[in-house]
Design an enzyme around this catalytic site. Structure first.
Site, short mmCIF file in Angstrom:
data_model
loop_
_atom_site.label_atom_id
_atom_site.label_comp_id
_atom_site.label_asym_id
_atom_site.label_seq_id
_atom_site.Cartn_x
_atom_site.Cartn_y
_atom_site.Cartn_z
N SER A 151 0.86 -1.19 0.00
CA SER A 151 0.00 0.00 0.00
C SER A 151 0.90 1.23 0.00
O SER A 151 1.57 1.52 1.00
CB SER A 151 -0.91 0.01 1.23
OG SER A 151 -1.53 1.27 1.38
N GLU A 152 0.92 1.94 -1.13
CA GLU A 152 1.77 3.13 -1.22
C GLU A 152 1.31 4.22 -0.26
O GLU A 152 2.13 4.95 0.32
CB GLU A 152 1.79 3.65 -2.66
CG GLU A 152 2.63 2.83 -3.60
CD GLU A 152 2.03 1.46 -3.88
OE1 GLU A 152 2.80 0.48 -4.07
OE2 GLU A 152 0.77 1.36 -3.92
N ALA B 264 7.88 4.69 -10.36
CA ALA B 264 7.28 6.01 -10.24
C ALA B 264 5.77 5.98 -10.33
O ALA B 264 5.08 6.73 -9.64
CB ALA B 264 7.86 6.94 -11.30
N HIS C 211 3.96 0.87 -16.84
CA HIS C 211 5.21 0.70 -16.10
C HIS C 211 6.39 1.34 -16.81
O HIS C 211 7.54 1.06 -16.48
CB HIS C 211 5.51 -0.79 -15.88
CG HIS C 211 4.48 -1.50 -15.06
ND1 HIS C 211 3.33 -2.00 -15.61
CD2 HIS C 211 4.41 -1.78 -13.74
CE1 HIS C 211 2.59 -2.57 -14.67
NE2 HIS C 211 3.23 -2.44 -13.52
#
Length: 327
Positions: free
Chosen positions: A56-57, A81, A126
């Site tokens: 979980s960012e 990123a 990505h």
């Protein structure tokens, strides 16, 4: 100064290791760090300082902001990123603003480490070079190293900085090898470097496109065109003074950037030079960027969208031929 050879990613991790040994407040957090007892960072610094986070960012970056407010210096390995997009509130609206909003009483020394630009068949979600959306955010610094030595030096400077820093490393540079200074090595933010001197045209490139620009400069030199190649190294702060000084010597500017044209560092630099250095230009500024399109899975389509050495060479020839003269 003594040096040793290592990979780009090895230099990054070397800097983190040295800073953790130097300062016990430095923490390493992330979904893919310290996942086993024999991990060298866990063995050296223990599980209190090397933390595996949930997938979980928002959780891991929120934890980092809180730890930084409490006096620690967390380094978050956010993998890529695009994953930062899930936690944009913490990245661009919380951690970066507290110092200003508190009248300078609060510091948030936090590093967000993430890869970008993996244009090797990883398709649309990505492969982004999305650093342009972060470079104008107040209170957030952005590093974009192109060599192992700068990767080590900028990471060390990022960890010591009292501001949040976004440290972006290009996936395709990961295993590139180069000489790196032994021991402590710091590279200052906001200080570009001239990778190759030249008198005919200024060539500014970022991250992965720096080796591309250097290769193009070598090709052009065989025809008597000497390109000065500049690597900004950080894009926030952005060293426009070095670029402007070079343009005043050469009179021409070509900008190379993997990002899409209208979300690129090159667009910002083009505007800065057009405003502050227009009188020095002897030809229009030319940008060699990614197209304003997503990255396809198909390799030929991927190559069509991205800048390459041939496109850089053609752009330089265009600006040199435009004026009809060479310095």
């Amino acid at each position: 100064m003594s040096t040793h050879e290592t990979t780009y990613i090895g230099a990054v991790m070397e800097a983190i290791d040295l800073e953790m040994a130097r300062d016990e407040r430095v923490l390493l957090l992330g979904q893919s760090v310290g996942g086993r007892p024999d991990d060298p960072f866990v063995q050296r610094y223990g599980e209190n300082r090397v933390r595996v986070t949930p997938i979980s960012e928002t959780a891991e970056i929120g934890m980092a902001v809180g730890a930084a407010l409490a006096g620690m210096r967390p380094v978050v390995d956010a993998t890529m990123a695009e994953f930062l997009l899930v936690a944009m509130d913490q990245v661009v609206n919380e951690g970066n603003r507290f110092h200003h909003m508190s009248g300078g009483r609060v510091r948030v020394p936090m590093v967000l480490k993430a890869g970008y630009g993996f244009t090797a068949g990883w398709a649309g979600q990505h492969t982004g070079s999305i650093y342009g959306m972060f470079m104008g955010v107040p209170g957030l610094k952005v590093a974009l190293p192109s060599t192992p030595a700068d990767a080590k030096g900028l990471m060390a400077s990022a960890i010591r900085d009292d501001n949040p820093v976004l440290f972006l490393h290009h996936y395709l540079l990961t295993l590139d090898r180069g000489e790196v200074p032994d021991g402590e090595h710091l590279v200052p933010f906001g200080q570009a470097v001239i990778r190759r001197p030249g008198a005919d045209v200024t060539l500014v490139a970022t991250g992965w496109t720096v080796p591309m620009a250097l290769a193009a400069a070598a090709t052009l030199a065989a025809d008597g065109i000497e390109a000065e190649v500049i690597d900004p190294r950080t894009i926030a702060p952005l060293d426009t003074a070095t670029v402007l000084a070079s343009v005043r010597r050469t009179g021409r500017l070509v900008l190379v950037d993997q990002a899409t044209r209208h979300a690129s560092v090159s667009a910002v630099l083009a505007a800065e030079v057009a405003e502050a250095g227009f009188d020095a230009l002897r030809a229009p500024i030319v940008q060699v960027t990614g197209l304003d399109a997503g990255i396809a899975y198909s390799r030929p389509m991927e190559e069509h969208v991205l800048p390459d050495e041939a496109k850089v060479v053609a752009a330089v020839r265009r600006v040199v031929e435009y004026s009809g003269t060479r310095v």
